[in-house]
Design a protein around this motif. Sequence first.
Motif, short mmCIF file in Angstrom:
data_model
loop_
_atom_site.label_atom_id
_atom_site.label_comp_id
_atom_site.label_asym_id
_atom_site.label_seq_id
_atom_site.Cartn_x
_atom_site.Cartn_y
_atom_site.Cartn_z
N ASN A 69 26.39 23.26 -0.46
CA ASN A 69 26.88 24.57 -0.92
C ASN A 69 28.06 25.04 -0.07
O ASN A 69 29.07 25.53 -0.59
CB ASN A 69 25.75 25.60 -0.85
N ILE A 70 27.91 24.90 1.24
CA ILE A 70 28.97 25.33 2.15
C ILE A 70 30.25 24.53 1.94
O ILE A 70 31.35 25.09 1.91
CB ILE A 70 28.49 25.21 3.62
N LEU A 71 30.12 23.22 1.75
CA LEU A 71 31.30 22.37 1.57
C LEU A 71 32.03 22.68 0.27
O LEU A 71 33.27 22.70 0.23
CB LEU A 71 30.91 20.90 1.60
N VAL A 72 31.28 22.94 -0.81
CA VAL A 72 31.91 23.26 -2.09
C VAL A 72 32.57 24.63 -2.03
O VAL A 72 33.68 24.83 -2.53
CB VAL A 72 30.89 23.17 -3.23
N VAL A 73 31.91 25.60 -1.41
CA VAL A 73 32.52 26.92 -1.24
C VAL A 73 33.78 26.80 -0.39
O VAL A 73 34.81 27.43 -0.68
CB VAL A 73 31.52 27.90 -0.59
N VAL A 92 36.91 14.15 2.22
CA VAL A 92 35.86 15.04 1.69
C VAL A 92 36.42 15.96 0.62
O VAL A 92 35.85 16.09 -0.47
CB VAL A 92 35.23 15.87 2.83
N LEU A 93 37.55 16.60 0.91
CA LEU A 93 38.14 17.53 -0.05
C LEU A 93 38.60 16.80 -1.31
O LEU A 93 38.49 17.33 -2.43
CB LEU A 93 39.29 18.30 0.59
N SER A 94 39.11 15.60 -1.15
CA SER A 94 39.52 14.81 -2.32
C SER A 94 38.32 14.42 -3.17
O SER A 94 38.39 14.40 -4.40
CB SER A 94 40.27 13.56 -1.87
N THR A 95 37.20 14.11 -2.51
CA THR A 95 35.97 13.78 -3.23
C THR A 95 35.52 14.95 -4.09
O THR A 95 35.21 14.79 -5.28
CB THR A 95 34.85 13.40 -2.24
N ILE A 96 35.49 16.12 -3.50
CA ILE A 96 35.06 17.32 -4.23
C ILE A 96 36.06 17.64 -5.34
O ILE A 96 35.67 17.99 -6.47
CB ILE A 96 34.90 18.51 -3.27
N ARG A 97 37.34 17.51 -5.04
CA ARG A 97 38.37 17.82 -6.05
C ARG A 97 38.30 16.85 -7.23
O ARG A 97 38.47 17.25 -8.39
CB ARG A 97 39.76 17.76 -5.40
N ILE A 155 29.38 20.93 -10.00
CA ILE A 155 30.06 20.26 -8.88
C ILE A 155 29.10 20.09 -7.72
O ILE A 155 28.99 19.03 -7.11
CB ILE A 155 31.30 21.08 -8.43
N ILE A 156 28.36 21.16 -7.40
CA ILE A 156 27.37 21.10 -6.32
C ILE A 156 26.35 20.01 -6.59
O ILE A 156 26.01 19.21 -5.72
CB ILE A 156 26.68 22.47 -6.14
N SER A 157 25.86 19.97 -7.83
CA SER A 157 24.84 18.98 -8.20
C SER A 157 25.37 17.55 -8.06
O SER A 157 24.67 16.67 -7.54
CB SER A 157 24.39 19.24 -9.64
N ARG A 158 26.60 17.31 -8.51
CA ARG A 158 27.15 15.96 -8.46
C ARG A 158 27.43 15.51 -7.02
O ARG A 158 27.21 14.34 -6.68
CB ARG A 158 28.44 15.90 -9.28
N ILE A 159 27.92 16.41 -6.19
CA ILE A 159 28.18 16.06 -4.79
C ILE A 159 26.85 15.78 -4.08
O ILE A 159 26.73 14.83 -3.30
CB ILE A 159 28.95 17.19 -4.07
N GLN A 160 25.85 16.58 -4.38
CA GLN A 160 24.53 16.37 -3.79
C GLN A 160 23.98 15.00 -4.19
O GLN A 160 23.45 14.25 -3.37
CB GLN A 160 23.58 17.47 -4.26
N GLU A 161 24.12 14.67 -5.47
CA GLU A 161 23.66 13.37 -5.97
C GLU A 161 24.42 12.23 -5.30
O GLU A 161 23.83 11.20 -4.95
CB GLU A 161 23.87 13.32 -7.49
N LYS A 162 25.72 12.42 -5.09
CA LYS A 162 26.54 11.38 -4.47
C LYS A 162 26.06 11.12 -3.03
O LYS A 162 25.98 9.97 -2.58
CB LYS A 162 28.01 11.81 -4.47
N VAL A 163 25.74 12.20 -2.32
CA VAL A 163 25.28 12.05 -0.94
C VAL A 163 23.92 11.35 -0.90
O VAL A 163 23.70 10.42 -0.11
CB VAL A 163 25.18 13.43 -0.24
N LEU A 164 23.00 11.78 -1.75
CA LEU A 164 21.65 11.20 -1.76
C LEU A 164 21.67 9.71 -2.11
O LEU A 164 20.82 8.94 -1.64
CB LEU A 164 20.76 11.95 -2.76
N ASN A 165 22.63 9.31 -2.93
CA ASN A 165 22.71 7.91 -3.36
C ASN A 165 23.60 7.05 -2.47
O ASN A 165 23.74 5.85 -2.71
CB ASN A 165 23.22 7.84 -4.80
N SER A 166 24.19 7.67 -1.47
CA SER A 166 25.10 6.93 -0.61
C SER A 166 24.35 5.99 0.33
O SER A 166 23.30 6.34 0.88
CB SER A 166 25.95 7.90 0.21
N SER A 167 24.88 4.81 0.55
CA SER A 167 24.28 3.87 1.49
C SER A 167 24.43 4.36 2.93
O SER A 167 23.76 3.88 3.84
CB SER A 167 24.93 2.49 1.35
N ASN A 168 25.33 5.32 3.13
CA ASN A 168 25.56 5.88 4.46
C ASN A 168 24.69 7.10 4.75
O ASN A 168 24.82 7.73 5.80
CB ASN A 168 27.03 6.29 4.62
N TYR A 169 23.83 7.47 3.80
CA TYR A 169 23.05 8.71 3.93
C TYR A 169 22.08 8.64 5.11
O TYR A 169 21.26 7.73 5.20
CB TYR A 169 22.28 8.98 2.63
#
Length: 322
Positions: A298-302, A247-252, A271-285
């Motif tokens: 927001n919490i994960l990025v902070v 997770v941290l490597s993904t955000i980094r 960064i928040i927007s891109r991580i959010q987009e990545k989650v929404l588009n994930s097949s594991n969502y």
Amino acid sequence: MNRPNYFNVIEERLNLLAERIKSRGRLNMLEFNIHAESFYQHFLNELYGWVVLNENEIKQNAEAIDLVDHTNKLILQVSATASKQKIQSSLSKDSIKNYKGYTFKFVSIARDADELRKETVKNPHGIAFNPASDIIDKNSILSKIRGLNINDQERIYKFVKKELVNEIDPLKLESNLATVINILSKEDWNKQEPVGEVNSFEIDRKISHNILNSSKILIDDYSLHYSRVDKIYTVFDIQGSNKSKSVLSTIRQEYAKLKVDFSDDKLFFEIISRIQEKVLNSSNYTTIPFDELELCINILVVDAFIRCKIFENPKDYNYATS
């Protein structure tokens, strides 16, 4: 697609507000209605572009009138009761004669008004009022919001989210955080850099060093969830999943890519927007409400910011490892 997400949050919170008004009304707890009236004053301005003022703040207990818009010549009554008698009583008040040339609007904040629009009411003072178009309720409001363009819908979404704050359920939050972490951990990254020890540091100095003026609000609000995220990471890592690293490597990595084109607050929010987009588009969502997903991201990025995985540390920065 953000449009249904924006609408879902707005619809959920307006419905919750209506149900709370009705529930508290049955208990004769009416102070909540005053707060709802204040919310609708600003909400109607945002939604319709009106300039309504609270007439009761100007003239104590103004008869039949709660809000007035002198620019668009509107007078509004905001009510938890949607009945023909309520409207009839308002239109019959002598005080309404002072608003010649204005249009009367009735705003039902708790109950549907479909049947009420079909009623014929007496209008002894002849003020402009058409039940079909001048009676506003939650459903007519939601119908209008649904037809807005994406930018206006986002603006209303942000307003409603700020004004009608949902209390955070700690157990639900932990579950959703775990879901998001699990999603991010399953993303395939070929070049994940090692994540070192978790660092604690002087957050305010790092915020100033990176000129994060607007982002400071989010960091201050969500840094208190650091221990909650750390507990989830620890549980996963004990199981051998090593999700914290992923997770941290993904955000980094998103930070590393985005810092080429963005800086300061724009970089943080991107960064928040891109991580959010990545989650929404994930097949594991696994679907969770959009505003709850946004909260978790927001919490994960902070959290990544606190752990020194994104943004620069100040020179000679002192920190302790744990």
